[in-house]
Scaffold this motif. Sequence first.
Motif, short mmCIF file in Angstrom:
data_model
loop_
_atom_site.label_atom_id
_atom_site.label_comp_id
_atom_site.label_asym_id
_atom_site.label_seq_id
_atom_site.Cartn_x
_atom_site.Cartn_y
_atom_site.Cartn_z
N ARG A 28 1.18 -13.77 8.18
CA ARG A 28 2.49 -14.20 8.66
C ARG A 28 3.32 -13.00 9.11
NH1 ARG A 28 2.16 -18.24 4.53
NH2 ARG A 28 3.41 -17.04 3.06
N ARG A 29 3.14 -11.87 8.45
CA ARG A 29 3.86 -10.65 8.85
C ARG A 29 3.29 -10.08 10.14
NH1 ARG A 29 7.96 -12.17 6.00
NH2 ARG A 29 7.27 -12.78 3.91
N LEU A 30 2.01 -10.34 10.39
CA LEU A 30 1.37 -9.83 11.60
C LEU A 30 2.03 -10.41 12.85
CD1 LEU A 30 -0.92 -8.17 12.90
CD2 LEU A 30 -2.40 -10.18 12.64
N HIS A 31 2.47 -11.65 12.77
CA HIS A 31 3.12 -12.28 13.92
C HIS A 31 4.45 -11.59 14.25
CE1 HIS A 31 0.04 -15.24 14.04
NE2 HIS A 31 0.37 -15.80 12.87
N GLY A 32 5.01 -10.90 13.27
CA GLY A 32 6.24 -10.14 13.52
C GLY A 32 5.96 -8.72 13.96
N GLY A 33 4.67 -8.40 14.16
CA GLY A 33 4.30 -7.07 14.64
C GLY A 33 3.90 -6.10 13.55
N ASN A 34 3.94 -6.53 12.29
CA ASN A 34 3.61 -5.63 11.18
C ASN A 34 2.22 -5.92 10.62
OD1 ASN A 34 6.16 -4.50 11.36
ND2 ASN A 34 7.04 -5.86 9.82
N VAL A 35 1.46 -4.86 10.40
CA VAL A 35 0.15 -4.99 9.77
C VAL A 35 0.27 -4.51 8.32
CG1 VAL A 35 -2.21 -4.12 9.70
CG2 VAL A 35 -1.18 -4.73 11.88
N ILE A 36 -0.10 -5.37 7.38
CA ILE A 36 -0.06 -5.01 5.97
C ILE A 36 -1.46 -5.18 5.40
CG2 ILE A 36 0.91 -5.54 3.70
CD1 ILE A 36 3.35 -6.73 5.20
N ILE A 37 -2.04 -4.07 4.97
CA ILE A 37 -3.37 -4.09 4.35
C ILE A 37 -3.18 -4.12 2.84
CG2 ILE A 37 -5.53 -2.85 4.03
CD1 ILE A 37 -5.18 -4.05 6.81
N THR A 38 -3.78 -5.11 2.20
CA THR A 38 -3.67 -5.25 0.74
C THR A 38 -4.88 -4.63 0.07
OG1 THR A 38 -2.51 -7.36 1.11
CG2 THR A 38 -3.28 -6.89 -1.13
N LEU A 39 -4.63 -3.75 -0.89
CA LEU A 39 -5.70 -3.09 -1.63
C LEU A 39 -5.59 -3.46 -3.11
CD1 LEU A 39 -5.62 0.51 -0.08
CD2 LEU A 39 -7.14 -1.37 0.52
N SER A 40 -6.65 -4.02 -3.66
CA SER A 40 -6.69 -4.40 -5.07
C SER A 40 -7.43 -3.33 -5.87
CB SER A 40 -7.41 -5.74 -5.22
OG SER A 40 -8.78 -5.59 -4.84
N ASP A 41 -7.49 -3.53 -7.20
CA ASP A 41 -8.26 -2.61 -8.04
C ASP A 41 -9.70 -2.50 -7.55
OD1 ASP A 41 -6.05 -2.26 -9.58
OD2 ASP A 41 -6.90 -3.07 -11.44
N THR A 42 -10.27 -3.64 -7.18
CA THR A 42 -11.66 -3.65 -6.70
C THR A 42 -11.81 -2.78 -5.45
OG1 THR A 42 -11.97 -5.89 -7.55
CG2 THR A 42 -13.54 -5.12 -5.91
N ASP A 43 -10.83 -2.87 -4.56
CA ASP A 43 -10.86 -2.05 -3.34
C ASP A 43 -10.72 -0.57 -3.66
OD1 ASP A 43 -11.07 -4.28 -1.63
OD2 ASP A 43 -8.90 -4.59 -1.71
N ILE A 44 -9.79 -0.25 -4.55
CA ILE A 44 -9.55 1.15 -4.91
C ILE A 44 -10.81 1.77 -5.51
CG2 ILE A 44 -8.26 2.68 -6.45
CD1 ILE A 44 -6.63 1.71 -4.07
N ILE A 45 -11.46 1.05 -6.40
CA ILE A 45 -12.68 1.56 -7.03
C ILE A 45 -13.77 1.76 -5.98
CG2 ILE A 45 -14.54 0.97 -8.63
CD1 ILE A 45 -12.38 -0.43 -10.36
N ALA A 46 -13.89 0.80 -5.05
CA ALA A 46 -14.88 0.93 -3.98
C ALA A 46 -14.58 2.15 -3.11
CB ALA A 46 -14.90 -0.33 -3.13
N MET A 47 -13.30 2.40 -2.83
CA MET A 47 -12.92 3.55 -2.01
C MET A 47 -13.22 4.86 -2.71
SD MET A 47 -9.33 1.98 -0.56
CE MET A 47 -8.78 3.43 0.34
N LEU A 48 -13.09 4.87 -4.04
CA LEU A 48 -13.40 6.07 -4.81
C LEU A 48 -14.90 6.39 -4.78
CD1 LEU A 48 -11.05 5.56 -7.89
CD2 LEU A 48 -10.97 7.50 -6.30
#
Length: 377
Positions: free
Chosen positions: A338-358
């Motif tokens: 819904r925020r993307l339609h206003g021109g904003n990109v919001i990427i959500t990172l969870s604990d699972t994502d953070i651990i994968a990135m590490l």
Amino acid sequence: MIKVYISNSSEEFVKEVNHKIAEFIKFYIAFQEDHDDNRYEIAFPKFLLRNNKTRCEEVISELYEYSVDRYIHILSPLHEYALFKIIEYCEDNYEDYEKDKTEGETSLFGIVDKSLSDEEDNNSVENGGYSLSDFHTFDFYYDNIFEDFDFLDVDFFYNKFKLSPSLFYENVDVNLDDYIELMPLDIQKEYLTLKESNNKITNDVIGEEVEVNVQDFINELSNISPGKQEAKKYENLMARILSFLFSPHLIEPRTQVKTFDEREIIDMTFYNSATHGFWGDIKIKYRSNIIAVEFKNKEILGNEDYFQISSRLNDDIGRFGILVVRKANRLDMHRAYRRLHGGNVIITLSDTDIIAMLKTDATSFIANKYRKFIEKA
């Protein structure tokens, strides 16, 4: 004596140059006696005169004392600034003074030690090839008693530093600590805060890049419980982790950053230094020189969480933001869309994502997450 930047200069030569400098200072003081309230206004920045008139008085006195004693003094930037302005004042008023001076008054350039005249030799390598006649030009003093003129451009250097301290340190051979007296008080405070923040990141994060134990990050994260009670601990940990993960593309991490109106606070920002690749593309597409990050130490999100970070994004700061949470679900994805339609990109990172990135390349991971987000929009 004030140091003169001329090679092979004799003591008598330096003494004579300083004798002339002393005359400049006396000329300035004499012509400012009738302007007691503003007598130092010409020689100092207005903010310094307003906040610390005593310091201005000290600098003028010190300059005169330096010019008449036998020690070699290397001027601070503040002393250089004041002396430059004094010489500039003398130059601006010289012609009028010469025209209006009464009989018997000494010419501003009339103070020459005649004992030196026999030593005058324009072709001599001694005293840099200068002779007594050179003392009669203002350019001589501008060229030879200042090592450089950085003291006139402190605002320029500070603005470069503020944009990116690490790039400033890498590319600019100026130590702003030396120029702090030439900064307004609010800029002094801002500079010291930015410097401390940069030093902390350098020591605590970048310095750990080689030695960091990824498992320690993961263990520390698992030991923090979701909720308000440990929210600050969570924010501090995530600031360290993201600084580690996003370096060297995202630099200058800052926490608790106030918006321009100082009414709101962004949990964390990075300066996007990338010139190519994923972060370079983000900079161009979303005008994201700054990457805004919000932390939420909770597992169930609401619309207000996405509204909050979306409200921080604009054309000035950029339209790309990151929301770091403990858990994310499909509903959260729709909130981000819904925020993307206003021109904003919001990427959500969870604990699972953070651990994968590490455990993998963080930039590749978030680039892939961004691509999936856009493709499903």
